[in-house]
Design a protein around this motif. Sequence first.
Motif, PDB file in Angstrom:
ATOM      1  N   ARG A   2      -5.697  50.964 -27.890  1.00  0.00           N
ATOM      2  CA  ARG A   2      -4.564  51.702 -28.441  1.00  0.00           C
ATOM      3  C   ARG A   2      -3.481  51.722 -27.377  1.00  0.00           C
ATOM      4  N   VAL A   5      -4.636  50.640 -24.045  1.00  0.00           N
ATOM      5  CA  VAL A   5      -5.673  51.445 -23.394  1.00  0.00           C
ATOM      6  C   VAL A   5      -6.995  51.267 -24.147  1.00  0.00           C
ATOM      7  N   GLU A   7     -10.293  52.203 -25.769  1.00  0.00           N
ATOM      8  CA  GLU A   7     -10.888  53.399 -26.339  1.00  0.00           C
ATOM      9  C   GLU A   7     -12.230  53.063 -26.970  1.00  0.00           C
ATOM     10  N   TRP A  96     -12.385  59.000 -31.009  1.00  0.00           N
ATOM     11  CA  TRP A  96     -11.999  57.852 -30.190  1.00  0.00           C
ATOM     12  C   TRP A  96     -11.427  58.387 -28.880  1.00  0.00           C
ATOM     13  N   ASP A  98     -10.513  57.587 -24.524  1.00  0.00           N
ATOM     14  CA  ASP A  98     -10.405  56.595 -23.459  1.00  0.00           C
ATOM     15  C   ASP A  98     -11.651  56.698 -22.587  1.00  0.00           C
TER      16      ASP A  98
END
Length: 303
Positions: A2, A5, A7, A96, A98
Motif C-alpha cells: 500500500r 509499504v 503490509e 492489514w 505494516d
Amino acid sequence: MRDGVLEVALVHRPRYDDWSWPKGKLDTGEDWIVAAARETLEETGLTVRLGRPLPEAHYLLLTKAGVPGDKIVRYWASTVTGGHGRLENEIDAVEWLDVTEANVRLDYAHDREQLRALVRAHTEAALDTWPLAVVRHAKALGRSDWKGDDRQRPLEARGRERADALIPVLAAYGISRILTSPSLRCVDTISPYAVWAGIAPRPKKGLSEEGHEADPDKAEQHVERALERGEPTALCSHGPVMGSVLDAISPRLELVGDGSVEMLERFVEARDHNLDKGEALVCHVAGAGADARVVALERHPTA
C-alpha cells in the motif's frame, strides 16, 4: 503493498483471543497448498494466489487424548486476487498492518519467523513472484497397448484422476496461461484445469516428443517466451522434453540466500531423474524477461 509499504494480514481468533496468520487443518488427502488457499478463503473471505513458501513452524501440542504431539504448519506468501471479505469461520477480525505493527501484534514468537522471511524477500526484491508450473503429462495407455497414432494415445484411468487432482493445485497458484504439447495425453492432463479456469490451452509443437526431436531448441524457446511474459503459466510436456525445459530454467536459479541449497538439490533431482508422470514442478519467478530469477521451487508429485 500500500503506497509502496509492505503490509500483511493478521487474523484474530476470539476462541483464543490471539492474533496470528490465517491457517487451518488438512482435509483427508488434501495437498498442503490447496489447504492453504482454502483456509485463507474460509478465514478471511479473500481469494489468494500462493507465492513462494515461507519457513515452517514446528511445535508441541496435546492431542485430544492428552498425548504430546508434534504439529507442523506450512506457510506461503500470497497475493489477494479477489473474494468477498466476509468473516465466516472462527475469525472475528482481519487487519492489514505494516511489518512493524505486525511484529508487535503477533502473539506467538514462532509466527515472527515468517514475518522476518517476508521482510528479507521483500528487501531482496524476491517477494513479488509469479509461478511457472512445469507439468509432465499424467499416466497414459502403454505404447504396446495402443495401435494408433502415438500423438492420440489417451490417458488411462489413473491419469484422468491425476488430471482432475491438478485442478486445485494449479488454481492455488492462480495459473492463467497454459502451454501444452498437442499430443492428446498432454492436452487431457491440463484440460480439466483449463475448463475449470476458462482458459484456452495453447498447443506448441515444440513441446511434443516429435517436435522436440525435429528441433530440440524449440522447447527452450517456449520457456524463454514464458519468462519474458511474466504471467502465471503452466507448461505441459513429455519426459523426453523435460531436460530441455529445465535446461532453459537452470540459468535463472538464484543460488543465494536462505533455501538456495535445498532449491538446487530439488532442481537437480528433477533434472537428473525426471519428473514423475503427472507431477508439477512450480518455479516461483521474480521479475520477467532478462531479469527473471527463480527464487523458490516446489514439487507436487502424484499421490
